[in-house]
Scaffold this motif. Sequence first.
Motif, PDB file in Angstrom:
ATOM      1  N   ARG A 183     -62.934  19.832  60.017  1.00 18.24           N
ATOM      2  CA  ARG A 183     -63.409  21.087  60.628  1.00 18.24           C
ATOM      3  C   ARG A 183     -62.364  22.190  60.489  1.00 18.24           C
ATOM      4  NH1 ARG A 183     -65.716  17.739  64.426  1.00 18.24           N
ATOM      5  NH2 ARG A 183     -63.986  17.996  65.878  1.00 18.24           N
ATOM      6  N   LEU A 184     -61.101  21.783  60.596  1.00 16.89           N
ATOM      7  CA  LEU A 184     -60.013  22.750  60.451  1.00 16.89           C
ATOM      8  C   LEU A 184     -60.036  23.366  59.038  1.00 16.89           C
ATOM      9  CD1 LEU A 184     -57.347  23.498  62.179  1.00 16.89           C
ATOM     10  CD2 LEU A 184     -56.194  22.081  60.508  1.00 16.89           C
ATOM     11  N   ILE A 185     -60.262  22.524  58.031  1.00 16.13           N
ATOM     12  CA  ILE A 185     -60.340  23.034  56.652  1.00 16.13           C
ATOM     13  C   ILE A 185     -61.503  24.020  56.552  1.00 16.13           C
ATOM     14  CG2 ILE A 185     -60.729  22.419  54.216  1.00 16.13           C
ATOM     15  CD1 ILE A 185     -59.542  19.687  54.775  1.00 16.13           C
ATOM     16  N   GLN A 186     -62.649  23.615  57.107  1.00 15.08           N
ATOM     17  CA  GLN A 186     -63.831  24.488  57.033  1.00 15.08           C
ATOM     18  C   GLN A 186     -63.551  25.823  57.717  1.00 15.08           C
ATOM     19  OE1 GLN A 186     -66.465  21.575  58.697  1.00 15.08           O
ATOM     20  NE2 GLN A 186     -67.541  21.239  56.756  1.00 15.08           N
ATOM     21  N   ASP A 187     -62.892  25.747  58.859  1.00 14.51           N
ATOM     22  CA  ASP A 187     -62.548  26.965  59.599  1.00 14.51           C
ATOM     23  C   ASP A 187     -61.704  27.922  58.773  1.00 14.51           C
ATOM     24  OD1 ASP A 187     -63.802  26.720  61.927  1.00 14.51           O
ATOM     25  OD2 ASP A 187     -61.978  26.566  63.181  1.00 14.51           O
ATOM     26  N   LEU A 189     -61.317  28.008  55.575  1.00 15.48           N
ATOM     27  CA  LEU A 189     -61.842  28.422  54.268  1.00 15.48           C
ATOM     28  C   LEU A 189     -63.196  29.136  54.341  1.00 15.48           C
ATOM     29  CD1 LEU A 189     -60.860  25.380  51.994  1.00 15.48           C
ATOM     30  CD2 LEU A 189     -59.709  27.583  52.184  1.00 15.48           C
ATOM     31  N   LYS A 190     -63.794  29.164  55.528  1.00 17.08           N
ATOM     32  CA  LYS A 190     -65.187  29.673  55.567  1.00 17.08           C
ATOM     33  C   LYS A 190     -65.290  31.138  55.135  1.00 17.08           C
ATOM     34  CE  LYS A 190     -65.539  30.640  60.499  1.00 17.08           C
ATOM     35  NZ  LYS A 190     -64.936  29.837  61.540  1.00 17.08           N
ATOM     36  N   GLU A 191     -64.260  31.896  55.419  1.00 18.99           N
ATOM     37  CA  GLU A 191     -64.269  33.315  55.012  1.00 18.99           C
ATOM     38  C   GLU A 191     -64.178  33.469  53.492  1.00 18.99           C
ATOM     39  OE1 GLU A 191     -63.878  36.044  57.683  1.00 18.99           O
ATOM     40  OE2 GLU A 191     -64.872  34.291  58.543  1.00 18.99           O
ATOM     41  N   PRO A 208     -64.840  18.058  52.966  1.00 20.22           N
ATOM     42  CA  PRO A 208     -63.894  19.167  52.793  1.00 20.22           C
ATOM     43  C   PRO A 208     -62.499  18.725  52.336  1.00 20.22           C
ATOM     44  CG  PRO A 208     -64.954  19.259  54.958  1.00 20.22           C
ATOM     45  CD  PRO A 208     -65.425  18.006  54.314  1.00 20.22           C
ATOM     46  N   LEU A 209     -62.110  17.498  52.702  1.00 22.20           N
ATOM     47  CA  LEU A 209     -60.778  17.023  52.307  1.00 22.20           C
ATOM     48  C   LEU A 209     -60.569  17.078  50.795  1.00 22.20           C
ATOM     49  CD1 LEU A 209     -59.386  15.904  54.919  1.00 22.20           C
ATOM     50  CD2 LEU A 209     -59.171  13.750  53.695  1.00 22.20           C
ATOM     51  N   ARG A 210     -61.651  16.833  50.046  1.00 20.04           N
ATOM     52  CA  ARG A 210     -61.542  16.788  48.582  1.00 20.04           C
ATOM     53  C   ARG A 210     -61.171  18.147  47.988  1.00 20.04           C
ATOM     54  NH1 ARG A 210     -60.618  14.180  45.298  1.00 20.04           N
ATOM     55  NH2 ARG A 210     -62.289  14.440  43.787  1.00 20.04           N
ATOM     56  N   ILE A 211     -61.388  19.217  48.762  1.00 19.36           N
ATOM     57  CA  ILE A 211     -61.030  20.554  48.261  1.00 19.36           C
ATOM     58  C   ILE A 211     -59.513  20.610  48.031  1.00 19.36           C
ATOM     59  CG2 ILE A 211     -61.030  23.039  48.782  1.00 19.36           C
ATOM     60  CD1 ILE A 211     -63.537  22.572  50.482  1.00 19.36           C
ATOM     61  N   LEU A 212     -58.764  19.873  48.837  1.00 18.42           N
ATOM     62  CA  LEU A 212     -57.301  19.898  48.715  1.00 18.42           C
ATOM     63  C   LEU A 212     -56.830  19.378  47.362  1.00 18.42           C
ATOM     64  CD1 LEU A 212     -56.127  18.541  52.206  1.00 18.42           C
ATOM     65  CD2 LEU A 212     -56.842  20.835  51.566  1.00 18.42           C
ATOM     66  N   LYS A 225     -53.784  28.155  52.418  1.00 19.07           N
ATOM     67  CA  LYS A 225     -54.025  28.610  53.798  1.00 19.07           C
ATOM     68  C   LYS A 225     -54.240  27.453  54.783  1.00 19.07           C
ATOM     69  CE  LYS A 225     -57.172  32.346  52.652  1.00 19.07           C
ATOM     70  NZ  LYS A 225     -58.514  32.777  52.995  1.00 19.07           N
ATOM     71  N   VAL A 226     -54.480  26.261  54.212  1.00 14.79           N
ATOM     72  CA  VAL A 226     -54.853  25.131  55.073  1.00 14.79           C
ATOM     73  C   VAL A 226     -53.593  24.382  55.499  1.00 14.79           C
ATOM     74  CG1 VAL A 226     -56.154  22.967  55.150  1.00 14.79           C
ATOM     75  CG2 VAL A 226     -57.040  24.916  53.851  1.00 14.79           C
ATOM     76  N   PRO A 227     -53.411  24.143  56.798  1.00 18.71           N
ATOM     77  CA  PRO A 227     -52.215  23.394  57.209  1.00 18.71           C
ATOM     78  C   PRO A 227     -52.287  21.929  56.764  1.00 18.71           C
ATOM     79  CG  PRO A 227     -53.600  23.905  59.111  1.00 18.71           C
ATOM     80  CD  PRO A 227     -54.260  24.532  57.935  1.00 18.71           C
ATOM     81  N   SER A 228     -51.136  21.269  56.765  1.00 18.76           N
ATOM     82  CA  SER A 228     -51.054  19.875  56.287  1.00 18.76           C
ATOM     83  C   SER A 228     -51.831  18.937  57.210  1.00 18.76           C
ATOM     84  CB  SER A 228     -49.591  19.460  56.244  1.00 18.76           C
ATOM     85  OG  SER A 228     -49.479  18.069  56.348  1.00 18.76           O
ATOM     86  N   ILE A 229     -52.439  17.937  56.607  1.00 22.00           N
ATOM     87  CA  ILE A 229     -53.172  16.927  57.394  1.00 22.00           C
ATOM     88  C   ILE A 229     -52.234  16.199  58.352  1.00 22.00           C
ATOM     89  CG2 ILE A 229     -52.884  15.064  55.667  1.00 22.00           C
ATOM     90  CD1 ILE A 229     -55.762  14.165  56.466  1.00 22.00           C
TER      91      ILE A 229
END
Length: 426
Positions: A183-187, A189-191, A208-212, A225-229
């Motif tokens: 959900r954090l990734i989606q948040d 990247l949604k913009e 969404p994890l696969r986007i990384l 922009k996405v913080p580390s897992i």
Amino acid sequence: MEQEERPRIQSIRGTRDILPPESEKWLWLEGKFRAVLSRFGYSEIRTPIFEHTELFQKGTGGSTDIVLKEMYTFQDKSGRSLTLRPEGTPSVARSVLEHGLLKRTKILKFYYFGPMFRYGRPQAGRFRQFDQVGAELLGDVTVEGDAESIHLHVMLLKELGLSAFTVKINSVGCPNCRPYYSRLIQDRLKESLDGLCDDCKVRFDRNPLRILDCKVDDCKKLVEKVPSILGSLCEECLHRFEALKERLESIGIDFEVDPGLVRGLDYYTKTAFEIHHHMLGAQSALGGGGRYDALMELYGGPHTPAVGFAAGLDRILLAVEKEKIEVPIPSGTDVYVVAVSDKARQKCFEVAALLRETIRAELDLAQRSLQAQMKAANSLAASFCVIIGEEELASGVFTVKNMKSGEQAKVSETELRSRLERELRP
Ligand code: HAM
């Protein structure tokens, strides 16, 4: 010699023939790997090359590139959907469940060798049919199991003399903490959804994890922009990850933490790892794996924690070449039986048959001249030639030539084999 015509039917794109002496390298590698695998207590499992398509759809995962785009799926004559295996782990899981193997013992350690099939874009180090070695540790829940799997992979590479590689580790979380991170990734990247590649737009909803892990430059930029897992792991996952690092350090395995490592298959939980070679270019992953605690349940089995990896043999042999590791290629034969004249050919055939009971022996099957036969013996790197001409036929005593020293000896037919055996294996 006449120019040979190119055959009309050729091998399929992304597949290749492994010809001698290249095939000797494969035997060398397999022998070394089997020795290491047995030191770690793994036994070989051989599963079929094709399975019900559903096995991979469920296990490998419906949102993976492998299942969405790369499977060789076909209908057999009775209309069933079958797939050439793109990887080995689902087959091992199926087999363990089908035979109830974990009812008899708590821990299973299986390894496999064999071809896998993926319809990817062929390039250096990427084939549509490629070979893997895989090792699966089933029924294990411990962090030592995770560390053992990584250690085993490293040892396989070291056994061949490889050193220019890096072990990368990560934790991909568990069903408790991963949904939060997704959900954090989606948040984040949604913009910027429009800026993602088409594949990642699908991944955004499905996984969404696969986007990384996307290799497209625009996606890579957005992922910054996405913080580390690692900041989102639950206590249990974090604790395991810290303990894993300790275990690896305690046995001297160097590693890098790579929070972007998410693996291309859906079944991973907690530990994930890959080993990359520094001299292979874009397709640098020699192998990868991780923990897959939920896979057996997906197939209707009991909760069965497990960890394992697979490594690509084609790539490992490319790495062996890049690191200029000398692979011992055995000579073509030990003894060449030479016919001085056509009359001696029958005797040569009998002598070769006798020697072949215990010794590698060759003879001329192309009706070549004496000189050409000696040349053939040399090109096979034979240690000895047994030379049979009229005189030898009459006396039953043959000339044995040591090809290294050039020395010749007379040896009777009855003593020939035992004498050569002694000379070859002193
Ligand atoms: P994988 O990362 O998909 O994992 O594949 C493992 C290795 O197989 C890769 O690192 C690479 O060396 C090789 N490989 C994959 N695709 C190709 C290709 N098209 N051409 C050449 N080599 C290739 C798995 O397969 C999992 N089953 C590993 C595993 C076992 N996880 C848990 N247990």
